[in-house]
Design an enzyme around this catalytic site. Structure first.
Site, PDB file in Angstrom:
ATOM      1  N   ARG A  63       0.811  -1.237   0.000  1.00 14.90           N
ATOM      2  CA  ARG A  63       0.000   0.000   0.000  1.00 14.90           C
ATOM      3  C   ARG A  63       0.835   1.273   0.000  1.00 14.90           C
ATOM      4  O   ARG A  63       0.329   2.352  -0.226  1.00 14.90           O
ATOM      5  CB  ARG A  63      -0.985  -0.037   1.160  1.00 14.90           C
ATOM      6  CG  ARG A  63      -0.479   0.403   2.477  1.00 14.90           C
ATOM      7  CD  ARG A  63      -1.402   0.065   3.569  1.00 14.90           C
ATOM      8  NE  ARG A  63      -0.599  -0.562   4.613  1.00 14.90           N
ATOM      9  CZ  ARG A  63      -1.053  -1.060   5.719  1.00 14.90           C
ATOM     10  NH1 ARG A  63      -2.333  -1.076   5.936  1.00 14.90           N
ATOM     11  NH2 ARG A  63      -0.238  -1.576   6.604  1.00 14.90           N
ATOM     12  N   HIS A 206       9.401 -23.025   5.813  1.00  8.55           N
ATOM     13  CA  HIS A 206      10.759 -22.937   5.252  1.00  8.55           C
ATOM     14  C   HIS A 206      11.686 -24.035   5.782  1.00  8.55           C
ATOM     15  O   HIS A 206      12.717 -24.311   5.193  1.00  8.55           O
ATOM     16  CB  HIS A 206      11.356 -21.536   5.466  1.00  8.55           C
ATOM     17  CG  HIS A 206      11.799 -21.276   6.865  1.00  8.55           C
ATOM     18  ND1 HIS A 206      10.987 -20.716   7.801  1.00  8.55           N
ATOM     19  CD2 HIS A 206      12.962 -21.517   7.476  1.00  8.55           C
ATOM     20  CE1 HIS A 206      11.636 -20.614   8.938  1.00  8.55           C
ATOM     21  NE2 HIS A 206      12.842 -21.092   8.773  1.00  8.55           N
ATOM     22  N   LYS A 210      15.279 -26.794   3.968  1.00  3.55           N
ATOM     23  CA  LYS A 210      16.651 -26.998   4.451  1.00  3.55           C
ATOM     24  C   LYS A 210      17.167 -28.353   3.979  1.00  3.55           C
ATOM     25  O   LYS A 210      16.468 -29.355   4.064  1.00  3.55           O
ATOM     26  CB  LYS A 210      16.690 -26.929   5.980  1.00  3.55           C
ATOM     27  CG  LYS A 210      16.405 -25.536   6.506  1.00  3.55           C
ATOM     28  CD  LYS A 210      16.440 -25.534   8.015  1.00  3.55           C
ATOM     29  CE  LYS A 210      16.002 -24.188   8.559  1.00  3.55           C
ATOM     30  NZ  LYS A 210      16.967 -23.119   8.342  1.00  3.55           N
ATOM     31  N   ASP A 263       4.106 -21.013  17.191  1.00  5.27           N
ATOM     32  CA  ASP A 263       5.228 -20.503  16.401  1.00  5.27           C
ATOM     33  C   ASP A 263       6.112 -21.638  15.871  1.00  5.27           C
ATOM     34  O   ASP A 263       6.556 -21.586  14.726  1.00  5.27           O
ATOM     35  CB  ASP A 263       6.058 -19.543  17.275  1.00  5.27           C
ATOM     36  CG  ASP A 263       7.059 -18.753  16.461  1.00  5.27           C
ATOM     37  OD1 ASP A 263       6.695 -18.332  15.340  1.00  5.27           O
ATOM     38  OD2 ASP A 263       8.196 -18.561  16.913  1.00  5.27           O
ATOM     39  N   HIS A 268       7.095 -26.214  12.283  1.00  5.54           N
ATOM     40  CA  HIS A 268       8.430 -26.794  12.030  1.00  5.54           C
ATOM     41  C   HIS A 268       8.625 -28.150  12.713  1.00  5.54           C
ATOM     42  O   HIS A 268       9.138 -29.096  12.126  1.00  5.54           O
ATOM     43  CB  HIS A 268       9.533 -25.858  12.526  1.00  5.54           C
ATOM     44  CG  HIS A 268       9.445 -24.475  11.987  1.00  5.54           C
ATOM     45  ND1 HIS A 268       8.989 -24.197  10.727  1.00  5.54           N
ATOM     46  CD2 HIS A 268       9.763 -23.274  12.545  1.00  5.54           C
ATOM     47  CE1 HIS A 268       9.026 -22.885  10.530  1.00  5.54           C
ATOM     48  NE2 HIS A 268       9.487 -22.313  11.618  1.00  5.54           N
ATOM     49  N   LYS A 368      13.105 -20.140  23.379  1.00  5.04           N
ATOM     50  CA  LYS A 368      13.928 -18.961  23.118  1.00  5.04           C
ATOM     51  C   LYS A 368      14.852 -18.730  24.306  1.00  5.04           C
ATOM     52  O   LYS A 368      14.554 -19.158  25.418  1.00  5.04           O
ATOM     53  CB  LYS A 368      13.038 -17.729  22.934  1.00  5.04           C
ATOM     54  CG  LYS A 368      12.243 -17.785  21.651  1.00  5.04           C
ATOM     55  CD  LYS A 368      11.560 -16.467  21.389  1.00  5.04           C
ATOM     56  CE  LYS A 368      10.958 -16.480  20.006  1.00  5.04           C
ATOM     57  NZ  LYS A 368      11.949 -16.547  18.930  1.00  5.04           N
TER      58      LYS A 368
HETATM   59  N1  LIG Z   1       9.295 -11.931   8.660  1.00  6.45           N
HETATM   60  C1  LIG Z   1       9.620 -13.200   8.722  1.00  6.45           C
HETATM   61  O1  LIG Z   1      10.773 -13.573   8.904  1.00  6.45           O
HETATM   62  C2  LIG Z   1       8.552 -14.243   8.539  1.00  6.45           C
HETATM   63  C3  LIG Z   1       8.905 -15.604   8.685  1.00  6.45           C
HETATM   64  C4  LIG Z   1       7.935 -16.579   8.481  1.00  6.45           C
HETATM   65  C5  LIG Z   1       6.651 -16.200   8.152  1.00  6.45           C
HETATM   66  N2  LIG Z   1       6.328 -14.881   8.034  1.00  6.45           N
HETATM   67  C6  LIG Z   1       4.949 -14.547   7.656  1.00  6.45           C
HETATM   68  O2  LIG Z   1       4.989 -13.765   6.473  1.00  6.45           O
HETATM   69  C7  LIG Z   1       3.953 -12.802   6.489  1.00  6.45           C
HETATM   70  C8  LIG Z   1       4.565 -11.399   6.313  1.00  6.45           C
HETATM   71  O3  LIG Z   1       5.400 -11.136   7.417  1.00  6.45           O
HETATM   72  P1  LIG Z   1       6.309  -9.830   7.505  1.00  6.45           P
HETATM   73  O4  LIG Z   1       7.152 -10.005   8.706  1.00  6.45           O
HETATM   74  O5  LIG Z   1       6.992  -9.565   6.225  1.00  6.45           O
HETATM   75  O6  LIG Z   1       5.201  -8.705   7.770  1.00  6.45           O
HETATM   76  P2  LIG Z   1       5.378  -7.137   7.676  1.00  6.45           P
HETATM   77  O7  LIG Z   1       6.811  -6.751   7.782  1.00  6.45           O
HETATM   78  O8  LIG Z   1       4.424  -6.542   8.635  1.00  6.45           O
HETATM   79  O9  LIG Z   1       4.904  -6.788   6.199  1.00  6.45           O
HETATM   80  C9  LIG Z   1       3.551  -6.745   5.827  1.00  6.45           C
HETATM   81  C10 LIG Z   1       3.424  -6.295   4.391  1.00  6.45           C
HETATM   82  O10 LIG Z   1       2.065  -6.279   4.032  1.00  6.45           O
HETATM   83  C11 LIG Z   1       1.706  -4.985   3.574  1.00  6.45           C
HETATM   84  N3  LIG Z   1       0.327  -4.675   4.003  1.00  6.45           N
HETATM   85  C12 LIG Z   1      -0.192  -4.848   5.241  1.00  6.45           C
HETATM   86  N4  LIG Z   1      -1.496  -4.503   5.234  1.00  6.45           N
HETATM   87  C13 LIG Z   1      -1.794  -4.113   3.968  1.00  6.45           C
HETATM   88  C14 LIG Z   1      -2.965  -3.688   3.321  1.00  6.45           C
HETATM   89  N5  LIG Z   1      -4.138  -3.566   3.978  1.00  6.45           N
HETATM   90  N6  LIG Z   1      -2.902  -3.382   2.028  1.00  6.45           N
HETATM   91  C15 LIG Z   1      -1.737  -3.482   1.348  1.00  6.45           C
HETATM   92  N7  LIG Z   1      -0.582  -3.891   1.897  1.00  6.45           N
HETATM   93  C16 LIG Z   1      -0.619  -4.213   3.194  1.00  6.45           C
HETATM   94  C17 LIG Z   1       2.687  -4.055   4.214  1.00  6.45           C
HETATM   95  O11 LIG Z   1       2.734  -2.903   3.414  1.00  6.45           O
HETATM   96  P3  LIG Z   1       3.031  -1.437   4.048  1.00  6.45           P
HETATM   97  O12 LIG Z   1       4.476  -1.266   3.859  1.00  6.45           O
HETATM   98  O13 LIG Z   1       2.237  -0.540   3.241  1.00  6.45           O
HETATM   99  O14 LIG Z   1       2.586  -1.494   5.489  1.00  6.45           O
HETATM  100  C18 LIG Z   1       3.952  -4.900   4.114  1.00  6.45           C
HETATM  101  O15 LIG Z   1       4.463  -4.854   2.814  1.00  6.45           O
HETATM  102  C19 LIG Z   1       3.225 -12.990   7.798  1.00  6.45           C
HETATM  103  O16 LIG Z   1       2.149 -13.858   7.603  1.00  6.45           O
HETATM  104  C20 LIG Z   1       4.247 -13.677   8.671  1.00  6.45           C
HETATM  105  O17 LIG Z   1       3.648 -14.466   9.660  1.00  6.45           O
HETATM  106  C21 LIG Z   1       7.251 -13.893   8.211  1.00  6.45           C
END
Ligand SMILES: NC(=O)c1ccc[n+]([C@@H]2O[C@H](COP(=O)([O-])OP(=O)(O)OC[C@H]3O[C@@H](n4cnc5c(N)ncnc54)[C@H](OP(=O)(O)O)[C@@H]3O)[C@@H](O)[C@H]2O)c1
Length: 659
Positions: A63, A206, A210, A263, A268, A368
Site C-alpha cells: 500500500r 521454510h 533446508k 510458532d 516446524h 527462546k
Molecule cells: N518476517 C519473517 O521472517 C517471517 C517468517 C515466516 C513467516 N512470516 C509470515 O509472512 C507474512 C509477512 O510477514 P512480515 O514479517 O513480512 O510482515 P510485515 O513486515 O508486517 O509486512 C507486511 C506487508 O504487508 C503490507 N500490508 C499490510 N497490510 C496491507 C494492506 N491492507 N494493504 C496493502 N498492503 C498491506 C505491508 O505494506 P506497508 O508497507 O504498506 O505497510 C507490508 O508490505 C506474515 O504472515 C508472517 O507471519 C514472516
C-alpha cells in the site's frame, strides 16, 4: 516446460538445472520484512544463477506509494543487506529490469484492476505467458480477502478437477501461520479452496527447504541399514530440539498472541516429527510423501486435557545471560505485557500409536533464550542387552544425531575401547558434515522452495490435511494452557539455561524406559541419594505441570535412609513441600504411634522435619478393626485428591515401593 512432466526435486539431482516456465510472480506485502530479508534476495540469487526463466517478471504489491524505480532502489538495498560479499552488479541489473510495483490497499477492489492491467502488459512486454505465482507475504488476517478478490477479478485460472492445470497456470504460496487453531485453519483452507484447487496451493514451511531436513528422507530411504532398526524394537526414544538463543526480538506483537506452540511446534517441529517417523512412501512424489506424513499425525496420540500436565512442560524466559551478556526477561521486552503468561519454551512427550512406534516416546523441546542456537533430531537406541564389559559400557546407548542448524551434519555415537591395558570403554562419535563433504554452496530454504513452486512441485509444501491434523494434535495443549482462568503460574527459566528444571526431568528421570531400568548401586547410602535425586526431579515436574505432586510412601528400613536424605539439605530445600501430598502404599494393622507403623517411620524421619502442611498428609486408618471399610475410606480419599487416568483410576506422580 509442462508442469506435469517435471521430475521431483528429491528424485533428481540438482545439476539437471530445471528452469521453470515463463511467469509473473506477484508479492503481496512487497515492502515487508519477509520480502526484504528473504524473498527478494532469494529471487535475485535464482535470477543470477539462471534458474529463473528469461520471461519472468516480479511485481511488488503493497500500500505504500512508490514508483517502479523507487521499488527497485528499495529492493537493491534489501539485496545488499542480505548479501555477505559484493553484489554481482550485472546480475542485479538483469534482475532489476524484472521488478515492477503496484500500489493499493489489499481491501481496495480497484487495486486488483490495476494489478490485472499490469499483468496483461507484462505478458506482452516480458512474455510471461499468463502464468501467475501469487505470494501472500502479509498479515494472515488478509489472506482470505486477497484470495477472494483475486478470484472475483478473474486473476485465477482454475484447472478442471483432476487436472494439474495450465498453461496458463496460477499458483499461490501461503506463509505460515495457517490459522491460530483448528477452526481458523479450516476457515482459511476453505477460503483458499473456494478459489484455488489444492494442487495450486503451496503452504510454505521454510524448514522443509533446508538440505538436512530433506536429507532425513534420503538418509532413511536411500540407505538399507537404518530402516530395519528404525522402530520400537531398537529405538529407546527420539528427541527433537529446536533451540534459539535469541529472544523475542522485534516480534513481540505477534508472539504475545502466538506463543511457542503455534510458532514452532505446530509447524516446524511437526515437519521434523513426521519425516522421522513416517513409513516409506510408495514414490517420491508430492501426494505419496505427504500422505505418509499425515498418517503419522493421525497416529500421534492426542493428549487428554487431564494428562497435559504429565506430558508437557511450559516455561518463559526470565533475565539471564547469553554468551556472557546480560539479557532481559521476556516480560521486560518491549510490547510484552508485564504479567504475560505467553510461553517461550515448551517440552513435551508424544507417542505415535502404530506398530512401528508403539511405546517409544518422542520428546519435542523448543524455546527462546536457550544457551545456543541448535536444531537437532537425536535417535537414542536401546542399550546392549547384556553389560558384558561392566556398567560403564551399559550406560552409554548408541545415539544417532541429525543436526539441522547451525551445522548440517550427521553423527553416530558408539562405544569403543580406550587404548591401554585395561578394558576401559569410552563413547566416540563418527561424523559427517554436509559442507565439508560436498564443498558446494547450499541453496537457501527460500531459494529452494520458490524454485520448487515455480516448477510446480509441491512435495516440500504442506497439504491441507497435514496442517489440520497438526492443529488437531496441538489444540488440547493450547486449550489447556490458555483458558480464561489460568491453571497455574508459568515457570520462569533464566535466559541462557535449557528451560525449566521439569523439562529435563521429562526426558531424564521420568520416561517409562528410564524408570523401568534396573540401577545397581554399591550401597544403601548411594541408593538413597540416587532415589532422592529422582524423587526431587519428579516432584518438580509434577508441580510445574499440575501444581502439586502426589507420592505414595513405603515403610521399612530402606525408605528410612531415603527419608533422611529428603529431610536434609540440599534436597529439603529443593522439594516444594507445600505442594506435595503424601499417601501410603501399604500399612501395618497397628495404631499410628506404634513403632511398626509405616506412618510413624515416615513421620519421624521425614514429615516432621519438612514444611509439609498437615492437611496434605493422608495416612491409612489401618488401626480400624474393619479393614474392608478402612480400605474403602482410603479409596474414596484417593479419588478425591488424585487426578484420574483415562481409565478412571486415580494416579500418583510417584509410588515408592522401597529401595
Ligand atoms: N518476517 C519473517 O521472517 C517471517 C517468517 C515466516 C513467516 N512470516 C509470515 O509472512 C507474512 C509477512 O510477514 P512480515 O514479517 O513480512 O510482515 P510485515 O513486515 O508486517 O509486512 C507486511 C506487508 O504487508 C503490507 N500490508 C499490510 N497490510 C496491507 C494492506 N491492507 N494493504 C496493502 N498492503 C498491506 C505491508 O505494506 P506497508 O508497507 O504498506 O505497510 C507490508 O508490505 C506474515 O504472515 C508472517 O507471519 C514472516
Amino acid at each position: 516446460m509442462d508442469a506435469v512432466s517435471i521430475p521431483s526435486p528429491l528424485r533428481e539431482a540438482r545439476q539437471l538445472r530445471r528452469v521453470p516456465d515463463a511467469c509473473a510472480v506477484v508479492i503481496f506485502g512487497a515492502t515487508g520484512d519477509l520480502t526484504n530479508r528473504k524473498l527478494m534476495p532469494a529471487l535475485n540469487t535464482l535470477s543470477r544463477l539462471g534458474m529463473l526463466p528469461e520471461e519472468c517478471a516480479v511485481i511488488g504489491f503493497a500500500r505504500r506509494p512508490m514508483t517502479d524505480e523507487q521499488f527497485r532502489a528499495e529492493v537493491a538495498q534489501a539485496v545488499r543487506g542480505a548479501t555477505s560479499g559484493a553484489v554481482d552488479a550485472a546480475a542485479w541489473d538483469r534482475f532489476a529490469e524484472r521488478l515492477h510495483y503496484v500500489q493499493a490497499d489489499f481491501r481496495e477492489p480497484s487495486g486488483y484492476d490495476r494489478l490485472r492491467q499490469t499483468l496483461e502488459r507484462l505478458d506482452r512486454e516480458h512474455g510471461t505467458a499468463g502464468n501467475r505465482l501469487y505470494y501472500l507475504a502479509t498479515a494472515p488476517e488478509l489472506y482470505g480477502e486477497i484470495v477472494q478478490r483475486l478470484g472475483a477479478h478473474g486473476l485465477v485460472t482454475r484447472p478442471a478437477p483432476g487436472s494439474e492445470g495450465g498453461p496458463p497456470w496460477t499458483r499461490v504460496i501461503v506463509e505460515k501461520p495457517i490459522g491460530r487453531d483448528l477452526a481458523s485453519a479450516q476457515d482459511l483452507n476453505r477460503a483458499l479452496l473456494s478459489v484455488f484447487r489444492e494442487s495450486q496451493i503451496f503452504r510454505i514451511d521454510h524448514y522443509l527447504g533446508k538440505e538436512t531436513v530433506q536429507n532425513i528422507l534420503v538418509f532413511r530411504f536411500a540407505n538399507g541399514i537404518f530402516e530395519p532398526i528404525w522402530n520400537q524394537h531398537y529405538v529407546d526414544h527420539v528427541q527433537i530440539t529446536v533451540a534459539e538463543s535469541i529472544g523475542v526480538e522485534g516480534r513481540a506483537g505477534y508472539y504475545e498472541t502466538a506463543g511457542v506452540v503455534r510458532d514452532i511446534i505446530q509447524s516446524h517441529m511437526m515437519q521434523l516429527l513426521t519425516l522421522m517417523a513416517m513409513e516409506s512412501p510408495v514414490a517420491i512424489d508430492p501426494d505419496a510423501v505427504r500422505s505418509e506424513k499425515v498418517k503419522v499425525l493421525r497416529a500421534a496420540r492426542r493428549i487428554a486435557r487431564t494428562e497435559v500436565a504429565r506430558h508437557v512442560v511450559f516455561g518463559q524466559y526470565g533475565p539471564g545471560a547469553i554468551d556472557g551478556q546480560r539479557v532481559p526477561g521476556y516480560r521486560a521486552e518491549p510490547r510484552v505485557a508485564p504479567g504475560s503468561r505467553t510461553p517461550t519454551f515448551v517440552a513435551m512427550r508424544l507417542y505415535i500409536d502404530n506398530w512401528r512406534w508403539a511405546g517409544v516416546p518422542f520428546y519435542l523441546r523448543t524455546g527462546k533464550r536457550l544457551p545456543k542456537r541448535v536444531t537437532e533430531v537425536a535417535v537414542q537406541f536401546k542399550r546392549a542387552p547384556l553389560p558384558l564389559f561392566g556398567d560403564s559400557a551399559a550406560g552409554e546407548p548408541n545415539l544417532l544425531a541429525l543436526n539441522i542448524q547451525p551445522d548440517e551434519a550427521i553423527s553416530l555415537r558408539f562405544v569403543a575401547k580406550a587404548p591401554g591395558t585395561t578394558m576401559t570403554l569410552r563413547p566416540v562419535d563418527m561424523g559427517f558434515r554436509f559442507g565439508a563433504a560436498f564443498g558446494t554452496e547450499e541453496m537457501s530454504a527460500y531459494e529452494r522452495l520458490l524454485l520448487d513452486c515455480l516448477l510446480g512441485d509441491s512435495t516440500l509444501f504442506t497439504r491441507r490435511d497435514e496442517v489440520e491434523e497438526a492443529w488437531d494434535l496441538v489444540e488440547p495443549i493450547l486449550s489447556w494452557w490458555e483458558p480464561s482462568t489460568p491453571p497455574q503460574p508459568i515457570p520462569i527459566y533464566a535466559a541462557g539455561t535449557w528451560g525449566p528444571e521439569a523439562a529435563g526431568s521429562l526426558v531424564a528421570g521420568d520416561n517409562p524406559v528410564e524408570s523401568s531400568r534396573l540401577v545397581v548401586l554399591p550401597d544403601l547410602a548411594q541408593a538413597a541419594a540416587s532415589a532422592g535425586e529422582r524423587l526431587a526431579r519428579r516432584c518438580a515436574l509434577a508441580v510445574a505441570g499440575r501444581g502439586e505432586c502426589a507420592i505414595a510412601l513405603a515403610g521399612g528400613d530402606t525408605p528410612r535412609a531415603l527419608y533422611a536424605r529428603l529431610a536434609s539439605e540440599p534436597l529439603r530445600s529443593r522439594i516444594p513441600w507445600r505442594q506435595v501430598r503424601v499417601f501410603w502404599g501399604d500399612e501395618r494393622g497397628v495404631p499410628p504411634q506404634d513403632p511398626r507403623s509405616n506412618f510413624r517411620i515416615a513421620q519421624e524421619a521425614l514429615l516432621s522435619r519438612v514444611p509439609i502442611p498437615d492437611h496434605r498428609i493422608h495416612r491409612m486408618p489401618a488401626e480400624r478393626a474393619d479393614a474392608e471399610s478402612a480400605a474403602e475410606v482410603y479409596a474414596a480419599l484417593l479419588r478425591e485428591h488424585l487426578p484420574a487416568a483415562a481409565d478412571g483410576w486415580p494416579q500418583f506422580d510417584l509410588v515408592l515401593l522401597g529401595l
